[in-house]
Design a protein around this motif. Structure first.
Motif, PDB file in Angstrom:
ATOM      1  N   ALA A  93       0.843  -1.205   0.000  1.00 14.35           N
ATOM      2  CA  ALA A  93       0.000   0.000   0.000  1.00 14.35           C
ATOM      3  C   ALA A  93       0.864   1.236   0.000  1.00 14.35           C
ATOM      4  O   ALA A  93       0.616   2.187  -0.747  1.00 14.35           O
ATOM      5  CB  ALA A  93      -0.926   0.008   1.220  1.00 14.35           C
ATOM      6  N   ASP A  94       1.876   1.255   0.836  1.00 16.11           N
ATOM      7  CA  ASP A  94       2.755   2.412   0.913  1.00 16.11           C
ATOM      8  C   ASP A  94       3.516   2.618  -0.389  1.00 16.11           C
ATOM      9  O   ASP A  94       3.855   3.732  -0.740  1.00 16.11           O
ATOM     10  CB  ASP A  94       3.762   2.252   2.059  1.00 16.11           C
ATOM     11  CG  ASP A  94       3.098   2.362   3.420  1.00 16.11           C
ATOM     12  OD1 ASP A  94       1.944   2.822   3.499  1.00 16.11           O
ATOM     13  OD2 ASP A  94       3.735   1.980   4.406  1.00 16.11           O
ATOM     14  N   ASN A  95       3.789   1.553  -1.071  1.00 16.90           N
ATOM     15  CA  ASN A  95       4.594   1.640  -2.283  1.00 16.90           C
ATOM     16  C   ASN A  95       3.781   1.517  -3.560  1.00 16.90           C
ATOM     17  O   ASN A  95       4.327   1.617  -4.644  1.00 16.90           O
ATOM     18  CB  ASN A  95       5.666   0.536  -2.275  1.00 16.90           C
ATOM     19  CG  ASN A  95       6.685   0.773  -1.193  1.00 16.90           C
ATOM     20  OD1 ASN A  95       7.324   1.799  -1.185  1.00 16.90           O
ATOM     21  ND2 ASN A  95       6.809  -0.156  -0.280  1.00 16.90           N
ATOM     22  N   TYR A  96       2.497   1.279  -3.440  1.00 16.82           N
ATOM     23  CA  TYR A  96       1.660   1.016  -4.609  1.00 16.82           C
ATOM     24  C   TYR A  96       1.817   2.105  -5.665  1.00 16.82           C
ATOM     25  O   TYR A  96       2.173   1.841  -6.799  1.00 16.82           O
ATOM     26  CB  TYR A  96       0.200   0.894  -4.157  1.00 16.82           C
ATOM     27  CG  TYR A  96      -0.733   0.378  -5.215  1.00 16.82           C
ATOM     28  CD1 TYR A  96      -0.597  -0.917  -5.687  1.00 16.82           C
ATOM     29  CD2 TYR A  96      -1.739   1.178  -5.724  1.00 16.82           C
ATOM     30  CE1 TYR A  96      -1.444  -1.403  -6.642  1.00 16.82           C
ATOM     31  CE2 TYR A  96      -2.600   0.688  -6.682  1.00 16.82           C
ATOM     32  CZ  TYR A  96      -2.454  -0.591  -7.148  1.00 16.82           C
ATOM     33  OH  TYR A  96      -3.293  -1.074  -8.097  1.00 16.82           O
ATOM     34  N   ALA A  97       1.568   3.344  -5.274  1.00 18.19           N
ATOM     35  CA  ALA A  97       1.705   4.448  -6.227  1.00 18.19           C
ATOM     36  C   ALA A  97       3.172   4.758  -6.500  1.00 18.19           C
ATOM     37  O   ALA A  97       3.563   5.025  -7.634  1.00 18.19           O
ATOM     38  CB  ALA A  97       0.980   5.676  -5.702  1.00 18.19           C
ATOM     39  N   LYS A  98       3.998   4.716  -5.461  1.00 13.15           N
ATOM     40  CA  LYS A  98       5.413   5.056  -5.618  1.00 13.15           C
ATOM     41  C   LYS A  98       6.111   4.108  -6.579  1.00 13.15           C
ATOM     42  O   LYS A  98       6.938   4.519  -7.377  1.00 13.15           O
ATOM     43  CB  LYS A  98       6.124   5.007  -4.265  1.00 13.15           C
ATOM     44  CG  LYS A  98       5.699   6.077  -3.303  1.00 13.15           C
ATOM     45  CD  LYS A  98       6.418   5.882  -1.974  1.00 13.15           C
ATOM     46  CE  LYS A  98       5.818   6.759  -0.904  1.00 13.15           C
ATOM     47  NZ  LYS A  98       6.382   6.475   0.403  1.00 13.15           N
ATOM     48  N   ILE A  99       5.779   2.825  -6.477  1.00 10.78           N
ATOM     49  CA  ILE A  99       6.436   1.833  -7.327  1.00 10.78           C
ATOM     50  C   ILE A  99       6.136   2.128  -8.794  1.00 10.78           C
ATOM     51  O   ILE A  99       7.017   2.101  -9.633  1.00 10.78           O
ATOM     52  CB  ILE A  99       5.995   0.406  -6.938  1.00 10.78           C
ATOM     53  CG1 ILE A  99       6.687   0.006  -5.647  1.00 10.78           C
ATOM     54  CG2 ILE A  99       6.312  -0.591  -8.041  1.00 10.78           C
ATOM     55  CD1 ILE A  99       6.226  -1.303  -5.070  1.00 10.78           C
ATOM     56  N   GLU A 100       4.861   2.438  -9.084  1.00 13.67           N
ATOM     57  CA  GLU A 100       4.509   2.693 -10.475  1.00 13.67           C
ATOM     58  C   GLU A 100       5.005   4.056 -10.952  1.00 13.67           C
ATOM     59  O   GLU A 100       5.492   4.195 -12.058  1.00 13.67           O
ATOM     60  CB  GLU A 100       2.998   2.565 -10.648  1.00 13.67           C
ATOM     61  CG  GLU A 100       2.531   1.132 -10.448  1.00 13.67           C
ATOM     62  CD  GLU A 100       1.041   0.957 -10.649  1.00 13.67           C
ATOM     63  OE1 GLU A 100       0.305   1.963 -10.586  1.00 13.67           O
ATOM     64  OE2 GLU A 100       0.625  -0.181 -10.872  1.00 13.67           O
ATOM     65  N   GLU A 101       4.899   5.081 -10.100  1.00 13.51           N
ATOM     66  CA  GLU A 101       5.279   6.434 -10.506  1.00 13.51           C
ATOM     67  C   GLU A 101       6.783   6.632 -10.563  1.00 13.51           C
ATOM     68  O   GLU A 101       7.299   7.285 -11.462  1.00 13.51           O
ATOM     69  CB  GLU A 101       4.673   7.459  -9.544  1.00 13.51           C
ATOM     70  CG  GLU A 101       3.169   7.564  -9.640  1.00 13.51           C
ATOM     71  CD  GLU A 101       2.590   8.449  -8.547  1.00 13.51           C
ATOM     72  OE1 GLU A 101       3.362   9.131  -7.838  1.00 13.51           O
ATOM     73  OE2 GLU A 101       1.360   8.450  -8.401  1.00 13.51           O
ATOM     74  N   GLN A 102       7.493   6.095  -9.592  1.00  9.96           N
ATOM     75  CA  GLN A 102       8.930   6.329  -9.512  1.00  9.96           C
ATOM     76  C   GLN A 102       9.748   5.157 -10.045  1.00  9.96           C
ATOM     77  O   GLN A 102      10.957   5.150  -9.937  1.00  9.96           O
ATOM     78  CB  GLN A 102       9.315   6.616  -8.057  1.00  9.96           C
ATOM     79  CG  GLN A 102       8.634   7.838  -7.507  1.00  9.96           C
ATOM     80  CD  GLN A 102       8.915   8.007  -6.015  1.00  9.96           C
ATOM     81  OE1 GLN A 102       9.676   7.267  -5.419  1.00  9.96           O
ATOM     82  NE2 GLN A 102       8.280   8.991  -5.415  1.00  9.96           N
ATOM     83  N   ASP A 103       9.060   4.168 -10.559  1.00 11.41           N
ATOM     84  CA  ASP A 103       9.747   3.005 -11.089  1.00 11.41           C
ATOM     85  C   ASP A 103      10.667   2.373 -10.043  1.00 11.41           C
ATOM     86  O   ASP A 103      11.811   2.011 -10.321  1.00 11.41           O
ATOM     87  CB  ASP A 103      10.536   3.379 -12.356  1.00 11.41           C
ATOM     88  CG  ASP A 103      10.935   2.153 -13.175  1.00 11.41           C
ATOM     89  OD1 ASP A 103      10.187   1.150 -13.143  1.00 11.41           O
ATOM     90  OD2 ASP A 103      11.977   2.192 -13.836  1.00 11.41           O
ATOM     91  N   ALA A 104      10.166   2.271  -8.798  1.00 13.46           N
ATOM     92  CA  ALA A 104      10.933   1.637  -7.722  1.00 13.46           C
ATOM     93  C   ALA A 104      11.100   0.152  -8.036  1.00 13.46           C
ATOM     94  O   ALA A 104      10.278  -0.447  -8.721  1.00 13.46           O
ATOM     95  CB  ALA A 104      10.221   1.824  -6.386  1.00 13.46           C
ATOM     96  N   ALA A 105      12.142  -0.417  -7.535  1.00 13.13           N
ATOM     97  CA  ALA A 105      12.466  -1.802  -7.866  1.00 13.13           C
ATOM     98  C   ALA A 105      11.632  -2.819  -7.098  1.00 13.13           C
ATOM     99  O   ALA A 105      11.327  -3.887  -7.613  1.00 13.13           O
ATOM    100  CB  ALA A 105      13.944  -2.053  -7.615  1.00 13.13           C
ATOM    101  N   TYR A 106      11.238  -2.480  -5.851  1.00  9.79           N
ATOM    102  CA  TYR A 106      10.551  -3.472  -5.038  1.00  9.79           C
ATOM    103  C   TYR A 106       9.855  -2.839  -3.837  1.00  9.79           C
ATOM    104  O   TYR A 106      10.143  -1.719  -3.449  1.00  9.79           O
ATOM    105  CB  TYR A 106      11.526  -4.545  -4.559  1.00  9.79           C
ATOM    106  CG  TYR A 106      12.792  -3.988  -3.947  1.00  9.79           C
ATOM    107  CD1 TYR A 106      12.827  -3.580  -2.617  1.00  9.79           C
ATOM    108  CD2 TYR A 106      13.954  -3.841  -4.697  1.00  9.79           C
ATOM    109  CE1 TYR A 106      13.976  -3.055  -2.057  1.00  9.79           C
ATOM    110  CE2 TYR A 106      15.106  -3.313  -4.144  1.00  9.79           C
ATOM    111  CZ  TYR A 106      15.105  -2.924  -2.825  1.00  9.79           C
ATOM    112  OH  TYR A 106      16.248  -2.390  -2.270  1.00  9.79           O
ATOM    113  N   ALA A 107       8.942  -3.613  -3.267  1.00 11.23           N
ATOM    114  CA  ALA A 107       8.332  -3.303  -1.966  1.00 11.23           C
ATOM    115  C   ALA A 107       9.045  -4.183  -0.944  1.00 11.23           C
ATOM    116  O   ALA A 107       9.570  -5.245  -1.292  1.00 11.23           O
ATOM    117  CB  ALA A 107       6.841  -3.598  -1.997  1.00 11.23           C
ATOM    118  N   VAL A 108       9.042  -3.756   0.323  1.00 12.64           N
ATOM    119  CA  VAL A 108       9.804  -4.479   1.351  1.00 12.64           C
ATOM    120  C   VAL A 108       8.936  -4.784   2.566  1.00 12.64           C
ATOM    121  O   VAL A 108       8.161  -3.945   3.011  1.00 12.64           O
ATOM    122  CB  VAL A 108      11.016  -3.642   1.818  1.00 12.64           C
ATOM    123  CG1 VAL A 108      11.729  -4.303   2.981  1.00 12.64           C
ATOM    124  CG2 VAL A 108      11.973  -3.408   0.664  1.00 12.64           C
TER     125      VAL A 108
END
Length: 163
Positions: free
Chosen positions: A35-50
């Motif tokens: 949830a915390d990374n849901y938008a961030k992962i898609e918007e910032q192209d983050a590599a993973y959730a932890v």
């Protein structure tokens, strides 16, 4: 209500505190990580959730909150808050509380000697986050079960029908 209860409420409603949220439920932890990374992962192209797994021992819980004020804690400990809001129960919530010294030194929990060897970091690739969210919902873990109030229901409906 005491200082522990006020810190607990503050933490659950987003106020910065010296508490760090944990859950006894692995699916709840995974929901928060995605949830915390849901938008961030898609918007910032983050590599993973932890998800961090803490292999706590009995001594880690050796804090009597009836006898110690939250701002007098000498070392990081884990405590189970009173169930003053249903969301604490739904989230299987526990907290770690950090001493003033550890906070002033800005030490991460994996840098604290008594916890460094008890932490396991699990990474979930960004490409599976959307699928994880759907699977968690199938298992009954979603915004409304985590936050059993109107805000949680609205967040769930927004996710379910519009995202």
């Amino acid at each position: 209500m005491d200082d522990w209860d006020f810190l607990t409420l503050g933490q659950h409603f987003g106020r910065p505190t010296r508490l760090l949220d944990w859950s006894n439920n692995a699916l709840t932890a995974l929901w928060f990580a995605t949830a915390d990374n849901y938008a961030k992962i898609e918007e910032q192209d983050a590599a993973y959730a932890v998800v961090w797994i803490l292999m706590a021992e009995a001594d880690d819980f050796s804090l009597n909150i009836a006898e110690v004020a939250p701002f007098k804690v000498k070392e990081t400990k884990i405590f189970r808050p009173r169930i003053i809001k249903q969301r604490i129960n739904n989230q299987s919530g526990v907290f770690s509380i950090h001493s003033s010294a550890e906070l002033s030194e800005m030490r991460f929990m994996n840098e604290i000697d008594s916890f460094a060897q008890k932490l396991i970091k699990v990474k979930f690739p960004a490409k599976v986050v959307r699928e994880i969210r759907t699977d968690l919902d199938t298992l009954g873990v979603n915004a409304f079960t985590i936050f059993p109030e109107l805000e949680g229901l609205c967040n769930y409906l927004q996710w379910r029908y519009f995202e």
